[in-house]
Design an enzyme around this catalytic site. Structure first.
Site, PDB file in Angstrom:
ATOM      1  N   SER A  76      -6.316  23.921  46.213  1.00 43.18           N
ATOM      2  CA  SER A  76      -5.218  23.827  45.106  1.00 43.18           C
ATOM      3  C   SER A  76      -4.393  22.643  45.009  1.00 43.18           C
ATOM      4  CB  SER A  76      -4.340  25.318  45.454  1.00 43.18           C
ATOM      5  OG  SER A  76      -5.461  26.323  45.427  1.00 43.18           O
TER       6      SER A  76
HETATM    7  N1  SAM Z   1      -6.948  27.653  49.915  1.00 43.61           N
HETATM    8  C1  SAM Z   1      -8.124  26.878  49.878  1.00 43.61           C
HETATM    9  C2  SAM Z   1      -7.953  25.423  50.258  1.00 43.61           C
HETATM   10  O1  SAM Z   1      -6.627  25.266  50.660  1.00 43.61           O
HETATM   11  O2  SAM Z   1      -8.637  24.601  50.252  1.00 43.61           O
HETATM   12  C3  SAM Z   1      -8.595  26.733  48.372  1.00 43.61           C
HETATM   13  C4  SAM Z   1      -9.501  28.120  48.133  1.00 43.61           C
HETATM   14  S1  SAM Z   1     -10.360  27.996  46.581  1.00 43.61           S
HETATM   15  C5  SAM Z   1      -9.157  27.816  45.562  1.00 43.61           C
HETATM   16  C6  SAM Z   1     -10.743  29.770  46.664  1.00 43.61           C
HETATM   17  C7  SAM Z   1     -11.929  30.379  47.655  1.00 43.61           C
HETATM   18  O3  SAM Z   1     -11.974  31.591  47.648  1.00 43.61           O
HETATM   19  C8  SAM Z   1     -13.279  29.467  47.460  1.00 43.61           C
HETATM   20  O4  SAM Z   1     -13.641  29.067  48.686  1.00 43.61           O
HETATM   21  C9  SAM Z   1     -14.025  30.780  47.328  1.00 43.61           C
HETATM   22  O5  SAM Z   1     -15.186  30.703  48.044  1.00 43.61           O
HETATM   23  C10 SAM Z   1     -13.068  31.862  48.151  1.00 43.61           C
HETATM   24  N2  SAM Z   1     -13.585  33.221  47.793  1.00 43.61           N
HETATM   25  C11 SAM Z   1     -13.786  33.604  46.449  1.00 43.61           C
HETATM   26  N3  SAM Z   1     -13.968  35.095  46.656  1.00 43.61           N
HETATM   27  C12 SAM Z   1     -13.909  35.447  47.638  1.00 43.61           C
HETATM   28  C13 SAM Z   1     -13.871  36.722  48.757  1.00 43.61           C
HETATM   29  N4  SAM Z   1     -14.152  37.733  47.981  1.00 43.61           N
HETATM   30  N5  SAM Z   1     -13.684  36.588  49.949  1.00 43.61           N
HETATM   31  C14 SAM Z   1     -13.413  35.538  50.518  1.00 43.61           C
HETATM   32  N6  SAM Z   1     -13.184  34.163  49.813  1.00 43.61           N
HETATM   33  C15 SAM Z   1     -13.565  34.173  48.695  1.00 43.61           C
END
Ligand code: SAM
Length: 228
Positions: A76
């Site tokens: 993000s």
């Molecule tokens: N916080 C992260 C960073 O600092 O890099 C960015 C996260 S990215 C915007 C969103 C993440 O949520 C992705 O890696 C995606 O695979 C994960 N995600 C989506 N659905 C999910 C779920 N049900 N459980 C766990 N992770 C999930």
């Protein structure tokens, strides 16, 4: 089914590495837009965002935008990381839960500001990469597991703070259930392409919701999020 990924060896980074770029980011993107919490600003200054990115993208690490981390996912924008973290009002004593480990950058910010961090990510390869970087940086107060974070991490609940870093059509009920009384949850809620950032506080009499403004996240995929 969950797979637990444990901690490993330590390699600390050079503290002077890109410090000037981080100072510029903190002043022009965070302070200028109203991020005030000194602990959040200090963590954003301290944590080396570039080490969570592949080498070719490291020169863009302190830009005012999200960046790809592989597997069609993103790290993000720094301002959004700071805004969400500030809304959690961490003092250093909390047990925090993160849904969506991604690169591990937000996890590291939480590890600086809370006592213990639990993080759930659905894509295994991202967990392995994040775990490696967090180990190298010495963040031993972080536990990560692979699974559907829309169900939370019930065995370790309740949590004083929960952050969801992917967008959900509604607030996943298991997450509000896993909050302490007085606990705070921040989650992007809305459609596939634009959402509102919602802060939820659990009080003795119920849940209080506050809208922190518009945002755009990748989808939260799971039982209590989007189905695909
Ligand atoms: N916080 C992260 C960073 O600092 O890099 C960015 C996260 S990215 C915007 C969103 C993440 O949520 C992705 O890696 C995606 O695979 C994960 N995600 C989506 N659905 C999910 C779920 N049900 N459980 C766990 N992770 C999930």
């Amino acid at each position: 089914m969950f797979l637990y990924v444990g901690a490993g060896t330590v390699r600390r980074n050079d503290p002077t590495n890109l410090a000037h770029e981080r100072t510029k980011m903190v002043e022009s993107q965070l302070v200028a837009r109203g991020i005030k919490n000194p602990r959040v600003l200090a963590a954003m200054q301290k944590v080396h965002r570039h080490v969570f990115l592949e080498e070719a993208l490291q020169c863009q690490a302190y830009g005012d935008h999200p960046l790809p981390i592989g597997e069609k996912q993103t790290i993000s924008q720094p301002y959004i990381v700071a805004l969400m973290t500030q809304a959690l009002e961490l003092t250093g004593r909390e047990k925090a839960l993160e849904i969506g480990t991604g690169s591990g950058y937000q996890t590291a910010i939480l590890a600086e500001l809370a006592d213990m961090v639990y993080s759930v990510e659905r894509i295994p390869v991202l967990v392995y990469k994040a775990r490696k970087v967090l180990d190298e940086l010495g963040y031993f107060n972080v536990n990560i597991r692979i699974g559907d974070g829309t169900r939370g991490w019930p065995e370790e609940s309740p949590y004083d703070a929960i952050i969801v870093t992917a967008a959900s059509p509604e607030i996943p009920a298991p997450l509000t259930e896993q909050l302490t009384t007085g606990g705070r949850l921040v989650v992007p809620v809305g459609g596939r392409y634009s959402q509102e950032l919602i802060r939820v506080e659990r009080t003795e009499t119920g849940l209080i919701q506050t809208n922190l403004g518009g945002c755009r996240f990748v989808s939260l995929i799971g039982q209590h999020g989007w189905r695909d």
